[in-house]
Scaffold this active site. Structure first.
Site, mmCIF file in Angstrom:
data_model
loop_
_atom_site.group_PDB
_atom_site.id
_atom_site.type_symbol
_atom_site.label_atom_id
_atom_site.label_comp_id
_atom_site.label_asym_id
_atom_site.label_seq_id
_atom_site.Cartn_x
_atom_site.Cartn_y
_atom_site.Cartn_z
ATOM 1 N N LYS A 217 -6.111 65.298 10.209
ATOM 2 C CA LYS A 217 -6.048 66.533 11.216
ATOM 3 C C LYS A 217 -5.588 67.636 10.365
ATOM 4 C CE LYS A 217 -4.243 65.536 15.223
ATOM 5 N NZ LYS A 217 -3.276 64.930 16.192
ATOM 6 N N HIS B 244 -7.405 58.552 27.163
ATOM 7 C CA HIS B 244 -7.238 57.417 26.381
ATOM 8 C C HIS B 244 -7.893 56.203 26.226
ATOM 9 C CE1 HIS B 244 -4.746 54.013 24.869
ATOM 10 N NE2 HIS B 244 -4.595 54.874 23.808
ATOM 11 N N ARG C 106 -26.848 22.139 8.175
ATOM 12 C CA ARG C 106 -25.846 21.127 8.087
ATOM 13 C C ARG C 106 -26.408 19.949 8.742
ATOM 14 N NH1 ARG C 106 -22.579 26.247 10.010
ATOM 15 N NH2 ARG C 106 -24.564 26.465 11.071
ATOM 16 N N CYS D 179 -22.420 30.733 2.153
ATOM 17 C CA CYS D 179 -22.882 30.274 3.397
ATOM 18 C C CYS D 179 -21.792 30.109 4.591
ATOM 19 C CB CYS D 179 -23.704 28.912 3.431
ATOM 20 S SG CYS D 179 -22.533 27.792 2.528
ATOM 21 N N GLY E 114 -3.668 58.643 19.774
ATOM 22 C CA GLY E 114 -2.594 58.099 20.848
ATOM 23 C C GLY E 114 -1.746 57.093 20.172
ATOM 24 N N ARG F 170 -12.580 66.607 14.430
ATOM 25 C CA ARG F 170 -12.520 65.392 13.588
ATOM 26 C C ARG F 170 -13.928 64.704 13.909
ATOM 27 N NH1 ARG F 170 -7.834 62.278 16.925
ATOM 28 N NH2 ARG F 170 -8.885 62.368 18.962
ATOM 29 N N GLY G 20 -19.009 28.068 -0.214
ATOM 30 C CA GLY G 20 -18.647 27.761 1.041
ATOM 31 C C GLY G 20 -17.201 28.299 1.511
ATOM 32 N N THR G 21 -17.213 29.653 1.823
ATOM 33 C CA THR G 21 -15.953 30.460 1.930
ATOM 34 C C THR G 21 -14.986 30.131 2.839
ATOM 35 O OG1 THR G 21 -17.239 32.120 2.976
ATOM 36 C CG2 THR G 21 -16.775 32.305 0.383
ATOM 37 N N ASN G 22 -15.541 29.225 4.003
ATOM 38 C CA ASN G 22 -14.623 28.615 4.890
ATOM 39 C C ASN G 22 -13.522 27.599 4.197
ATOM 40 O OD1 ASN G 22 -16.156 30.028 6.675
ATOM 41 N ND2 ASN G 22 -17.226 28.318 7.661
ATOM 42 N N ASP G 23 -14.146 26.751 3.433
ATOM 43 C CA ASP G 23 -13.262 25.430 2.801
ATOM 44 C C ASP G 23 -12.620 26.143 1.695
ATOM 45 O OD1 ASP G 23 -13.519 23.903 4.879
ATOM 46 O OD2 ASP G 23 -14.742 22.277 3.738
ATOM 47 N N TYR H 96 -27.804 36.148 -2.389
ATOM 48 C CA TYR H 96 -28.056 36.294 -0.991
ATOM 49 C C TYR H 96 -26.772 36.054 -0.295
ATOM 50 C CZ TYR H 96 -28.337 31.316 -0.946
ATOM 51 O OH TYR H 96 -28.043 29.854 -1.037
ATOM 52 N N ARG I 128 -27.594 21.241 3.522
ATOM 53 C CA ARG I 128 -26.286 20.453 3.295
ATOM 54 C C ARG I 128 -26.176 19.148 3.444
ATOM 55 N NH1 ARG I 128 -20.767 22.661 5.295
ATOM 56 N NH2 ARG I 128 -21.309 21.270 7.153
ATOM 57 N N MET J 188 0.603 57.525 17.675
ATOM 58 C CA MET J 188 1.713 57.955 17.113
ATOM 59 C C MET J 188 2.203 59.058 18.166
ATOM 60 S SD MET J 188 1.451 57.865 12.929
ATOM 61 C CE MET J 188 -0.442 58.343 13.021
ATOM 62 N N SER K 9 -23.694 27.605 -3.649
ATOM 63 C CA SER K 9 -23.443 28.232 -2.515
ATOM 64 C C SER K 9 -22.050 28.243 -2.340
ATOM 65 C CB SER K 9 -24.349 27.689 -1.415
ATOM 66 O OG SER K 9 -24.151 28.491 -0.134
ATOM 67 N N ARG L 186 2.512 67.246 15.465
ATOM 68 C CA ARG L 186 1.638 66.102 16.007
ATOM 69 C C ARG L 186 1.461 65.287 14.566
ATOM 70 N NH1 ARG L 186 -2.240 67.456 20.018
ATOM 71 N NH2 ARG L 186 -2.084 69.510 20.915
ATOM 72 N N GLU M 183 -16.652 24.831 -2.933
ATOM 73 C CA GLU M 183 -15.852 25.053 -1.747
ATOM 74 C C GLU M 183 -14.407 24.363 -1.995
ATOM 75 O OE1 GLU M 183 -17.125 22.628 1.508
ATOM 76 O OE2 GLU M 183 -18.335 21.504 0.242
#
Length: 945
Positions: free
Chosen positions: A61, A499, A621, A894, A140, A381, A829-832, A914, A677, A142, A827, A131, A808
């Site tokens: 602002k 708002h 899978r 993946c 809104g 803004r 396996g970012t989940n595990d 990829y 897999r 703050m 590859s 402000r 993983e």
């Protein structure tokens, strides 16, 4: 002719270079203005200490107010207390730098000189607004205080000076309401359903026989002021401060304190805004829209923020202050009607609209006040917009030559593309539904859910899995948690710049606001419209495209993009939304370096993903093939078998349906690569939840007694199955399981290839910790492949495949150089990898993750957006280690993070080939990958010349 072209080209290059030099010089100049020990930056009278490039120091602002002043837009004078002061305030026990008070006094004097008024003066008093202003807009969240500097003496001076006592007392009551609530913390108490100030105002209006605040007389307002002061004294135990400088100190404290209020923290968490950034405080001379019929105030967007249409979009009120428009206290008028009510100011606004949009090269969200016919701009803004609007505006601005394609791509939040894929109501079902109301279409889309009347109830219902429609007379920042939890938002008051509308657009929520023909009874928990009364928990449907409200749940239909892409409907393909989506996607594909694959387990999913732009499969899978029909019985038979003969019998059945599915997947891919897999899930997922009835049914099918089945299940029980007998561990224990899957994959590949379709299978071994595990499994795969070739009479060149592994487990990432000796691809396996790297259970951590985010241990959910500082380093180690052995090692990801924009950008920087994600996240990943490529060149939003 060639010479002329060469000269023109040289001239263009020089012009571009000159422009770039000016731009760089301007940035350096702005940086030079940020002086050590300088905590206050002033603007006004066509000049300013800072400019628009100083958002980190002045907040969005303050920086934009300075910029508007610099380019000659009429802005009331003021000054910004920097974000550095906020940081100092919190780092030093809520104390300020010693020189701050003196700097504030110095700059008050400058503001007084520009405006020709004096702060606290009894002849020509200057009032101030105070402000917040973080570097990222937090609408809104703050606190704000208007009309500061007024007291029992100043109000009389203001009345005398202006000759308008009503205006003076109206300004006083507004200040008391804001200051009492924000600074002195006198608000609704437990058990009160209404704002105590509004209760006093409502009583005054009823007594005077008027509908809204503007109808109250000076005497009415004088009485309201006395009651406000009594309310503040009664509930706070303190007198309202009469000293203007004490008021200013209290207001500045309140704004800095509001940086860490609950709603601001929730908002920062949702949008990833660091607490360390802090907020600036903007102190600005008040100009007044509440002085009569030639004054007013409004909020407007230079284009429609809901649809992106190039029209001046907003609302205004005559004889009002800005909070009246945003809070929805009075019903504002559409901005177009201002041409009749205040024609001179409207023409000026149109000129400023074009000037600001051309200067900032983006849609602007502006606030303005007209005081006795004089137009003042209070803020500009970059406007928050829906996904629909973001795409439309960006592409339209390219055509208008305001921006280039690269900037268009950079300024569309990748996640917002999901708005274009969201369902819409089925037209027949909508026509048959009972319409109970209508309002302004503030957030496009279609939403059905159960009615809840408070944020708390909405959050609780959503936590139980319910779809929620939050229904309020008007939302306030305190409703933020409920708005996040809701599928849709309905308000009966307010307008398109309220708002509710502003926040809903930013969140991509379906929103209908200002449904004035509907009424809410909070005590009875009912919503009434068109003669129909609905109770809390009843179903309600909102059409955010047109603003219609319906009783009950309405059947939905796919969006126009989905209808065009997946259903090949000609009408959908002719739609502007579909055409612009396709054009945008074509731009992204020319810029991105990352490949985009899909996590898909069936031919139907693969076909969908390819239409979305997938370039192959990053994860199929194998175990997901087992849950269709009665297939799970064969898998259970294999698991429960206690000898090789029984296992072989079950595997023979499994191979049949696996081969069939792989053939369908390979056909759908039409020559694209497929990473498959091998069997990975914990065994308890197949047998751990069997009921007695299922055991008896299985007993009859496989010839094993129900009691023996129960005993075998108990013998296979694991205390921690996620880290148990699964993945490569299962294949090493029972090589036949791996061999059967490989037979199914390669035999399917051979049959599809024989019919002229190229097949590129990539066989992925899961849960590897040691290089030796992969070596053992690769040996089984290669030996099985030789047997398949021999059986089918094929040469090695006629049936190709590659073998790789999923990274993983942290040890695999750390020893990636060893693992890579046996792999042709990785590859991640970012989940595990997130579970094992952080020691967090994806299924069980939800109970404490919110507390961790509140305490800022975590900035976001690490299962939704990659923990780049921790898990990300494991990925980087895996990349470095793998490629140290095999420089051209193919690398992908993946996990769920493959569809998260911030994570996609990280994977680009890490050097992956990829990312892979679910079909409906592919457009998001494509856009994020293009943005990553542009950011790699050092470009960011607003930097494309």
């Amino acid at each position: 002719m060639a010479t002329v072209k060469k000269k023109a080209a040289k001239k263009a290059v020089k012009k571009s270079a000159k422009k770039a030099t000016k731009k760089t010089a301007a940035k350096k100049s702005a940086a030079a203005k940020a002086k050590p020990g300088k905590y206050v930056y002033v603007w006004g009278d066509g000049k300013a200490d800072g400019d628009g490039s100083m958002k980190a120091l002045l907040g969005g602002k303050g920086a934009n107010l300075a910029e508007m002043s610099n380019i000659g837009v009429p802005v009331p004078a003021g000054f910004t207390i920097t974000t550095e002061v906020c940081t100092y305030y919190y780092d030093n026990g809520k104390k300020y730098p010693k020189t701050l008070d003196a700097q504030i006094e110095e700059n008050i004097a400058k503001v007084e000189k520009v405006m020709g008024k004096k702060f606290g003066d009894l002849e020509n008093p200057l009032l101030l607004s105070v402000r917040s202003g973080a570097r990222e807009s937090m609408p809104g969240m703050m606190d704000t205080i208007l009309n500061l500097g007024i007291n029992d003496e100043v109000v009389e001076a203001l009345a005398t000076k202006t000759g308008n006592a009503k205006f003076a007392w109206d300004s006083y009551r507004r200040f008391l309401q804001m200051y009492g609530s924000v600074v002195m913390e006198v608000e609704a108490e437990a058990g009160e359903h209404h704002d105590p100030y509004e209760v006093i105002l409502d009583e005054a209006k009823e007594k005077a026989g008027v509908k809204d605040d503007s109808g109250l007389s000076a005497d009415d307002l004088r009485e309201v002021v006395e009651k406000f002061k009594a309310l503040i004294k009664d509930r706070s135990g303190k007198n309202f401060p009469e000293d203007p400088r004490a008021q200013l100190k209290g207001a500045v404290n309140a704004v800095f304190n509001s940086w860490n209020n609950d709603r601001a923290i929730v908002y920062r968490q949702k949008y990833g805004i660091p607490a360390a950034w802090g907020t600036a405080v903007n102190v600005q001379a008040m100009v007044f829209g509440n002085t009569g019929k030639t004054s007013g105030t409004g909020v407007a967007f230079t284009r429609d923020p809901a649809t992106g249409e190039n029209v001046f979009y907003g609302e205004y009120l005559i004889d009002a202050q800005g909070e009246d428009v945003v809070a929805g206290v009075r019903t504002p008028k559409p901005i177009a009607k201002m041409a009749k009510d205040l024609p001179k100011s409207y023409k000026e606004l149109q000129v400023i609209r074009k000037k600001l949009e051309k200067h900032f090269r983006d849609v602007q969200d502006v606030e303005f006040t007209i005081e006795e016919g004089k137009l003042w701009m209070l803020q500009t803004r970059n406007g928050k917009r829906t996904g629909f609007a973001a795409v439309n505006i960006a592409l339209d601005m390219v055509k208008e030559r305001l921006i280039k394609k690269e900037e268009a791509i950079l300024r569309i939040p990748a996640d917002d593309l999901s708005h274009l894929l969201a369902p819409i109501f089925d037209s027949k079902a909508e026509k048959a539904a009972t319409k109970v109301g209508s309002g302004l279409p503030a957030g496009p889309g279609a939403a059905s859910g159960k009615i809840y009347f408070s944020a708390e109830e909405s959050v609780a219902a959503a936590a139980k899995g319910e779809s929620v429609i939050l229904v309020r007379q008007a939302t306030s920042p305190e409703d933020l948690r409920g708005m996040i939890a809701a599928e849709g938002i309905l308000t009966t008051e307010g307008g398109a710049s309220s708002h509710a509308a502003l926040v809903a657009r930013q969140m991509g929520k379906v929103c209908v606001c200002g449904a004035h023909n509907m009424s809410i009874d909070y005590d009875k928990k009912t919503l009434t419209g068109n003669g129909v009364t609905l109770n809390e928990g009843d179903e309600l449907s909102l059409n955010g495209f047109v603003g219609s409200v319906y009783a009950g749940e309405i059947q939905s239909s796919p969006s126009q993009v989905i209808q065009g892409l997946l259903e090949n409907k000609a009408a959908a393909k002719r739609s502007d939304t579909y055409k612009k989506f396709m054009e945008l996607m074509s731009w992204t594909d020319k810029l991105r370096k990352l490949g985009i694959r899909t996590n898909s387990d069936t031919p139907e999913q693969v076909e969908q993903a390819i239409k979305f732009g997938a370039e192959g499969i990053g994860l199929t899978r194998a175990e997901h093939m087992f849950f269709e029909g009665n297939r799970i019985d064969s898998v259970r038979e294999m698991i429960l078998a206690d000898d090789d003969e029984g296992r072989a019998k079950a595997l023979k059945k499994i191979k049949v349906f696996m081969k069939k599915d792989f053939k369908g997947i390979f056909k759908a891919l039409d020559g694209r690569p497929a990473t498959i897999r091998l069997l990975d899930p914990p065994l308890h997922e197949f047998i751990g939840t069997m009921t007695d009835e299922q055991k008896q049914d299985l007993s009859e099918k496989i010839g094993m007694s129900a009691s023996d089945i129960t005993k075998r299940i108990h013998s296979l029980h694991e205390e921690n199955p996620m880290l148990g007998h699964r993945g490569c561990r299962l294949g090493i224990s029972y090589p036949a399981i791996t061999a059967t899957q490989v037979e199914a994959i390669l035999e399917a590949a051979a049959e599809v290839q024989a019919k002229g379709t190229k097949v590129l299978p990539e066989i992925m071994v899961p849960l590897v910790s040691y290089a030796r595990e992969l070596e053992i499994q690769k040996q089984v795969i290669d030996e099985t492949a030789d047997e398949v070739r021999k059986k089918l009479g094929l040469k090695k060149s006629q049936l190709k495949y590659t073998v790789g592994t999923m990274i993983e487990i942290p040890r695999a990432a750390i020893t990636a150089d060893e693992v890579a000796e046996h792999a042709e691809f990785f590859s991640f396996g970012t989940n595990d990898l997130t579970q094992t790297g952080l020691g967090l259970s994806r299924d069980d951590s939800s109970s404490f993750l919110p507390a961790y985010q509140d305490a800022e241990v975590l900035s976001n959910n690490p299962f939704a957006s990659l923990d780049q500082g921790g898990v990300g380093k494991l990925v980087e180690m895996g990349v470095k280690g793998g490629r140290s052995v095999k420089p051209k090692l193919k690398l992908g990801i993946c996990g769920e993070h493959g569809g998260d924009p911030d994570s996609v950008k990280f994977f680009h920087r890490a050097g992956l080939n990829y990312v892979s994600c679910s079909p409906f996240r592919i457009p998001v990943a494509r856009l994020a990958a293009a943005q990553a490529a542009l950011e790699e060149k050092g470009l960011a939003r607003g930097e494309v010349s």
